[in-house]
Design an enzyme around this catalytic site. Sequence first.
Site, PDB file in Angstrom:
ATOM      1  N   GLU A 120       0.881  -1.164   0.000  1.00 23.40           N
ATOM      2  CA  GLU A 120       0.000   0.000   0.000  1.00 23.40           C
ATOM      3  C   GLU A 120       0.918   1.212   0.000  1.00 23.40           C
ATOM      4  O   GLU A 120       1.855   1.285   0.799  1.00 23.40           O
ATOM      5  CB  GLU A 120      -0.899  -0.001   1.231  1.00 23.40           C
ATOM      6  CG  GLU A 120      -1.890  -1.150   1.270  1.00 23.40           C
ATOM      7  CD  GLU A 120      -3.047  -0.946   0.312  1.00 23.40           C
ATOM      8  OE1 GLU A 120      -3.206   0.187  -0.189  1.00 23.40           O
ATOM      9  OE2 GLU A 120      -3.781  -1.911   0.056  1.00 23.40           O
TER      10      GLU A 120
ATOM     11  N   THR B 230      10.992   3.076  -0.277  1.00 19.54           N
ATOM     12  CA  THR B 230      10.781   4.490  -0.584  1.00 19.54           C
ATOM     13  C   THR B 230      11.729   5.390   0.191  1.00 19.54           C
ATOM     14  O   THR B 230      12.203   5.027   1.276  1.00 19.54           O
ATOM     15  CB  THR B 230       9.328   4.877  -0.232  1.00 19.54           C
ATOM     16  OG1 THR B 230       9.157   6.286  -0.344  1.00 19.54           O
ATOM     17  CG2 THR B 230       8.983   4.476   1.201  1.00 19.54           C
ATOM     18  N   ASP B 231      11.957   6.601  -0.343  1.00 22.56           N
ATOM     19  CA  ASP B 231      12.762   7.583   0.387  1.00 22.56           C
ATOM     20  C   ASP B 231      12.010   8.152   1.592  1.00 22.56           C
ATOM     21  O   ASP B 231      12.618   8.773   2.469  1.00 22.56           O
ATOM     22  CB  ASP B 231      13.212   8.715  -0.537  1.00 22.56           C
ATOM     23  CG  ASP B 231      12.069   9.479  -1.198  1.00 22.56           C
ATOM     24  OD1 ASP B 231      10.897   9.097  -1.011  1.00 22.56           O
ATOM     25  OD2 ASP B 231      12.353  10.455  -1.916  1.00 22.56           O
ATOM     26  N   GLU B 232      10.705   7.942   1.655  1.00 19.04           N
ATOM     27  CA  GLU B 232       9.921   8.530   2.737  1.00 19.04           C
ATOM     28  C   GLU B 232      10.263   7.942   4.110  1.00 19.04           C
ATOM     29  O   GLU B 232       9.914   8.524   5.140  1.00 19.04           O
ATOM     30  CB  GLU B 232       8.430   8.409   2.445  1.00 19.04           C
ATOM     31  CG  GLU B 232       8.018   9.190   1.209  1.00 19.04           C
ATOM     32  CD  GLU B 232       6.510   9.306   1.049  1.00 19.04           C
ATOM     33  OE1 GLU B 232       5.815   9.456   2.066  1.00 19.04           O
ATOM     34  OE2 GLU B 232       6.042   9.249  -0.096  1.00 19.04           O
TER      35      GLU B 232
ATOM     36  N   TYR C 232       2.005   5.489   6.257  1.00 17.13           N
ATOM     37  CA  TYR C 232       2.600   4.800   5.114  1.00 17.13           C
ATOM     38  C   TYR C 232       4.107   4.637   5.283  1.00 17.13           C
ATOM     39  O   TYR C 232       4.641   3.520   5.188  1.00 17.13           O
ATOM     40  CB  TYR C 232       2.308   5.558   3.812  1.00 17.13           C
ATOM     41  CG  TYR C 232       3.247   5.191   2.687  1.00 17.13           C
ATOM     42  CD1 TYR C 232       3.313   3.882   2.213  1.00 17.13           C
ATOM     43  CD2 TYR C 232       4.093   6.138   2.112  1.00 17.13           C
ATOM     44  CE1 TYR C 232       4.179   3.536   1.194  1.00 17.13           C
ATOM     45  CE2 TYR C 232       4.962   5.798   1.095  1.00 17.13           C
ATOM     46  CZ  TYR C 232       5.008   4.495   0.631  1.00 17.13           C
ATOM     47  OH  TYR C 232       5.881   4.151  -0.369  1.00 17.13           O
TER      48      TYR C 232
ATOM     49  N   LYS D 291       6.478   1.223   5.783  1.00 16.91           N
ATOM     50  CA  LYS D 291       7.571   0.848   4.884  1.00 16.91           C
ATOM     51  C   LYS D 291       8.897   0.771   5.632  1.00 16.91           C
ATOM     52  O   LYS D 291       9.725  -0.102   5.355  1.00 16.91           O
ATOM     53  CB  LYS D 291       7.666   1.839   3.717  1.00 16.91           C
ATOM     54  CG  LYS D 291       6.560   1.702   2.699  1.00 16.91           C
ATOM     55  CD  LYS D 291       6.555   0.327   2.007  1.00 16.91           C
ATOM     56  CE  LYS D 291       7.730   0.140   1.076  1.00 16.91           C
ATOM     57  NZ  LYS D 291       7.671  -1.168   0.357  1.00 16.91           N
TER      58      LYS D 291
ATOM     59  N   ARG E 207      10.125  17.539  -4.060  1.00 19.83           N
ATOM     60  CA  ARG E 207      10.359  16.106  -4.236  1.00 19.83           C
ATOM     61  C   ARG E 207      11.415  15.896  -5.322  1.00 19.83           C
ATOM     62  O   ARG E 207      11.576  16.710  -6.225  1.00 19.83           O
ATOM     63  CB  ARG E 207       9.059  15.393  -4.663  1.00 19.83           C
ATOM     64  CG  ARG E 207       7.908  15.535  -3.651  1.00 19.83           C
ATOM     65  CD  ARG E 207       8.200  14.802  -2.365  1.00 19.83           C
ATOM     66  NE  ARG E 207       7.100  14.859  -1.421  1.00 19.83           N
ATOM     67  CZ  ARG E 207       7.047  15.722  -0.397  1.00 19.83           C
ATOM     68  NH1 ARG E 207       8.013  16.623  -0.219  1.00 19.83           N
ATOM     69  NH2 ARG E 207       6.036  15.685   0.456  1.00 19.83           N
TER      70      ARG E 207
END
Length: 354
Positions: free
Chosen positions: A82, A132-134, A158, A162, A222
């Site tokens: 997700e 992800t970079d998040e 989210y 991750k 971003r």
Amino acid sequence: MILVTGGAGFIGGNFILDWLAQSNEPVINLDKLTYAGNLDTLKSLKDDARHVFVRGDIGDRELLAKLLAEHKPRAVINFAAESHVDRSIHGPGEFIQTNVGGTFNLLEAVRGYWNALPPDRNTAFRFLHVSTDEVYGSLGPDDHPFTEENNFEPNSPYSASKAASDHLVRAWHHTYGLPVLTTNCSNNYGPYHFPEKLIPLVILNALNGKPLPIYGDGMQIRDWLYVKDHCSAIRRVLEAGKPGETYNVGGWNEKPNIDVVKTICSILDELKPRADGKPYVEQITYVTDRPGHDRRYAIDASKLERELGWKPAETFETGIRKTVEWYLANQDWVQNVTSGAYREWVSKQYGSRE
């Protein structure tokens, strides 16, 4: 043969299309077909024996064991996740279930399979986890872009889910010796992107004469990575990456959201002018910012270039033009994915913020 999870999604679908365009090695594609999974993306492979689609969940340990035993892949590439921050704010439970619980079950199934492989295949096997970079959190305006050494500081359900999955993958390597590879990418864009994300949403809304919603002041920055470049990076990491290592994948394209939207408007003005002759930027509408919105992400992908010789082929200018052209040429695909459920989601997410 390789096993790809989440292969009907945006990045996974592009990866499979590119893989089979460059290789005859078959792909087993396991996807749950949630709202963002779309087999129309893979329509060109409908009669291709090299692509075997299986509908299923990475949380289904029994199914995973069966697929691994039957097809005996040399590698597993995990795209299944997700992945939408706004959806995670409204409903974090599914993100924990899929991104954390699902990754755990996948790792355990793969570990059992890998342990039973003969020595030569055991040594050659790889598990590649796409992230992800998040997970790194947010950057200040003058901070150096994220490297693989940055601490994890996730700020949304989210990104926290991750980050947890990344930690599990790392732990299964250090505890059990599973030969894992992890990639942390910046914001992807390109063909077959589900139109809840910024770039396809703006293209779709612009063409339909709807407002182009911009969170806050639009100055969230971003790093933008063309999806085909991301796919080539994953192939390179799978081919030559060192087990246990993490590789950041970025496009070296930092852009504020408002600049991205204005660029799309400018390209559309050229390629598909409005009937009234007015510029698409007139449709820009600022909406209330979302909770905990990270201000800036940026990826330092120099390790990947230095150690594995990879760098992106597209600039933002070339990639965004290719993306707009693709959406203009593939309106049938767009119409098929923009179901009633999708329209309800967009209304829920943006309608109350205007």
